[in-house]
Structure formats: C-alpha cells, structure tokens
Motif scaffolding. Structure first.
Motif, PDB file in Angstrom:
ATOM      1  N   TYR A 132       0.899  -0.980  -0.068  1.00 17.59           N
ATOM      2  CA  TYR A 132      -0.374  -0.221   0.260  1.00 17.59           C
ATOM      3  C   TYR A 132       0.777   1.341   0.079  1.00 17.59           C
ATOM      4  CZ  TYR A 132      -4.520  -2.284   0.443  1.00 17.59           C
ATOM      5  OH  TYR A 132      -5.597  -2.996   0.614  1.00 17.59           O
ATOM      6  N   THR A 133       2.108   1.192   0.517  1.00 21.70           N
ATOM      7  CA  THR A 133       2.465   2.433   0.612  1.00 21.70           C
ATOM      8  C   THR A 133       3.169   2.865  -0.767  1.00 21.70           C
ATOM      9  OG1 THR A 133       3.697   1.709   2.451  1.00 21.70           O
ATOM     10  CG2 THR A 133       5.183   3.182   2.046  1.00 21.70           C
ATOM     11  N   ALA A 136       0.910   4.837  -2.638  1.00 16.97           N
ATOM     12  CA  ALA A 136       0.554   5.477  -2.083  1.00 16.97           C
ATOM     13  C   ALA A 136       1.940   6.454  -2.866  1.00 16.97           C
ATOM     14  CB  ALA A 136       0.659   5.530  -0.673  1.00 16.97           C
ATOM     15  N   SER A 140      -1.364   6.917  -5.403  1.00 20.33           N
ATOM     16  CA  SER A 140      -3.198   6.376  -5.514  1.00 20.33           C
ATOM     17  C   SER A 140      -4.113   7.078  -3.829  1.00 20.33           C
ATOM     18  CB  SER A 140      -2.543   4.566  -4.833  1.00 20.33           C
ATOM     19  OG  SER A 140      -3.425   3.913  -5.208  1.00 20.33           O
ATOM     20  N   ALA A 143      -4.890   3.470  -1.983  1.00 16.79           N
ATOM     21  CA  ALA A 143      -4.104   3.522  -0.692  1.00 16.79           C
ATOM     22  C   ALA A 143      -3.554   4.441   0.062  1.00 16.79           C
ATOM     23  CB  ALA A 143      -2.546   2.615  -1.103  1.00 16.79           C
ATOM     24  N   GLN A 144      -3.765   5.140  -0.152  1.00 10.50           N
ATOM     25  CA  GLN A 144      -3.746   6.196   0.844  1.00 10.50           C
ATOM     26  C   GLN A 144      -4.800   6.624   1.962  1.00 10.50           C
ATOM     27  OE1 GLN A 144      -3.297  10.119  -1.334  1.00 10.50           O
ATOM     28  NE2 GLN A 144      -1.097   9.551  -2.143  1.00 10.50           N
ATOM     29  N   TYR A 145      -5.438   6.255   1.807  1.00  7.23           N
ATOM     30  CA  TYR A 145      -6.779   6.111   2.432  1.00  7.23           C
ATOM     31  C   TYR A 145      -6.217   4.442   3.167  1.00  7.23           C
ATOM     32  CZ  TYR A 145     -11.391   4.840   4.624  1.00  7.23           C
ATOM     33  OH  TYR A 145     -12.303   4.033   5.473  1.00  7.23           O
ATOM     34  N   TRP A 168      -1.817   9.734   6.500  1.00  4.34           N
ATOM     35  CA  TRP A 168      -2.490   9.295   5.191  1.00  4.34           C
ATOM     36  C   TRP A 168      -3.789   9.670   4.424  1.00  4.34           C
ATOM     37  CZ3 TRP A 168       1.094   7.958   1.644  1.00  4.34           C
ATOM     38  CH2 TRP A 168       3.125   7.671   1.863  1.00  4.34           C
ATOM     39  N   ARG A 171      -3.409  12.859   3.509  1.00  2.00           N
ATOM     40  CA  ARG A 171      -3.263  13.284   1.725  1.00  2.00           C
ATOM     41  C   ARG A 171      -4.436  12.825   1.395  1.00  2.00           C
ATOM     42  NH1 ARG A 171       3.276  11.242   0.803  1.00  2.00           N
ATOM     43  NH2 ARG A 171       2.432  11.418  -1.758  1.00  2.00           N
ATOM     44  N   ALA A 172      -4.667  11.380   1.232  1.00  2.00           N
ATOM     45  CA  ALA A 172      -6.076  11.550   0.774  1.00  2.00           C
ATOM     46  C   ALA A 172      -6.826  12.127   0.591  1.00  2.00           C
ATOM     47  CB  ALA A 172      -6.550  10.287   1.368  1.00  2.00           C
TER      48      ALA A 172
END
Length: 240
Positions: A132-133, A136, A140, A143-145, A168, A171-172
């Motif tokens: 996910y990182t 992200a 993405s 992925a951030q969420y 995160w 960012r999302a």
C-alpha cells in the motif's frame, strides 16, 4: 446565558456517540468496496473479445517481463477467467507486476495480504503496508486511505499509529477522498487520538459535504456548534 451554554455543551456530548457511529459506518461501508478492478488493455486483455483467446498471449508476454500482462495474468488467476482459480499464482503474477510499479497490481497484492483472500493466502499486515505504501507514494488515493485506515484502527498484528493515520488520511483527503475527510473531521473533532482542532474538523467535514456525503452536513453543524460554544470546563482544566 450560562444555562444555555451548558445545554449546548450537554447536547454536544450527547451527540458525540452518534457522530462516531455515523462516521464509522460511512468509513466501513466505503472500505469494503471491491478492490479488484484493474487495468484492461489490448492486446493482452480484452473483455469484449473474451479471456480465452488472450490467456496464452498474456502468459507469453508476462514471461517476457511485460508488467501489464503480468497484472492481467494475476487477475485471470484470481477470478478464474479461462483458467482454474489459483490465488497463489495470482499473488505471484501480481508481485511481478507490482515490482515494476504497476499500481493496480500493488493494490491487489496489498489486499490479498491484508484480507488473507478467502483464507487462501496467509494474512500479513507488514506486506500489506509495504505494498500500500508503494502505491500510495505513486499517488494512489485508495492506498493512501487504506494506510490511514489501517494505522487508525490497528489491524491484526499492527498497532494503531495515529500520527501516521493522520498523515495518510490527509494526503487522501486533499485528493478528494470523502472517507478520509470524514475520518479526519472526526479525529480533530473528538481530540482523543490527536490534538483537538475544531477548525480542521470543520474544514474536512465541509470537504466531505462538498463531495456529496449527506451525513457530513449534520456532523459539520455539530462541529460548528462546539466551536461556537467554546471548550468545556473539563477541557479548560486539562489545558491548564
């Protein structure tokens, strides 16, 4: 005047469980949306033409190192298109594509490790976080969420880390994810896991409302009421 302020504060406290419940419901419902919706492209993968005519082409191109073919082969093994379902082979091919920075493959691979994929893949939160990182950092939103959610909730062997969750989620949220916006609004409103910041709470709830989340309007109104009332006596004492 004093009685009126006390009533407003009391109302705010009574509404807090409802705010938490509504926001968590929004977050959880959105979280469980299907994640396996990746790229489709010629010549390796064409749903209109059917899967069977392209499986052999995908396999050839995947073995030659084509990232899209590797992703598509993983997808076919995951869903059983023109081949027997095989989660282990799906993971293998997703991993090949993910190493080449295919975001869809990284997301699906992370989901496999996070969920255990129908109990056929060993759950591994560290690997889920890793992929996910990777996704992200490529921008993405999903992925951030997910990173925000995992660090917020603390899942499996992963302990909560609210600083990373806020990072995160933020960012999302600035990319327009209403789930992250609601989560941040609640975190800043409640001030239990991160320092309370009613202005940030209102900001992110306003963003969620603008994104069409109907419940955000009511949550925003409660946050504005709390701002207008000011801190409670308990909050004042703890701040001194």
């Amino acid at each position: 005047m004093g009685d009126r302020l006390k009533k407003k504060r009391l109302c705010g406290r009574e509404e807090r469980p409802r705010m938490r419940m509504v926001a968590k419901a929004i977050s959880v419902m959105a979280f469980w949306l299907p994640f396996s919706a990746g790229n489709t492209a010629e010549p390796c993968f064409d749903q209109n033409a059917g899967f069977k005519s392209h499986f052999s082409d995908c396999r050839i191109k995947a073995n030659e190192g084509d990232a899209l073919a590797q992703y598509n082969l993983g997808f076919m093994y995951e869903d059983g298109h023109s081949v027997t379902r095989n989660p282990e082979k799906a993971v293998y091919w997703y991993a090949q594509a993910a190493e080449q920075n295919d975001i869809s493959a990284q997301l699906n691979l992370a989901w496999f490790y996070f969920s255990g994929f129908e109990k056929k893949i060993p759950r591994d939160e560290k690997k889920a976080i890793y992929w996910y990182t990777r996704a992200a950092l490529q921008g993405s939103l999903r992925a951030q969420y997910m990173l925000g959610w995992m660090y917020h909730e603390g899942t499996g062997t992963l302990s909560p880390n609210y600083e990373k969750a806020v990072h995160w989620y933020t960012r999302a949220a600035w990319q327009g994810d209403p789930r992250a916006q609601i989560a941040l609004g609640m975190l800043y409103y409640e001030g239990e896991k991160v320092p309370a910041d009613i202005e940030k709470a209102i900001l992110f709830l306003t963003m969620a409302k603008a994104n069409g989340v109907e419940e955000a309007a009511g949550l925003k109104k409660l946050a504005e009421q709390k701002r207008n009332v000011g801190p409670s006596d308990t909050e004042k004492s703890s701040a001194q």
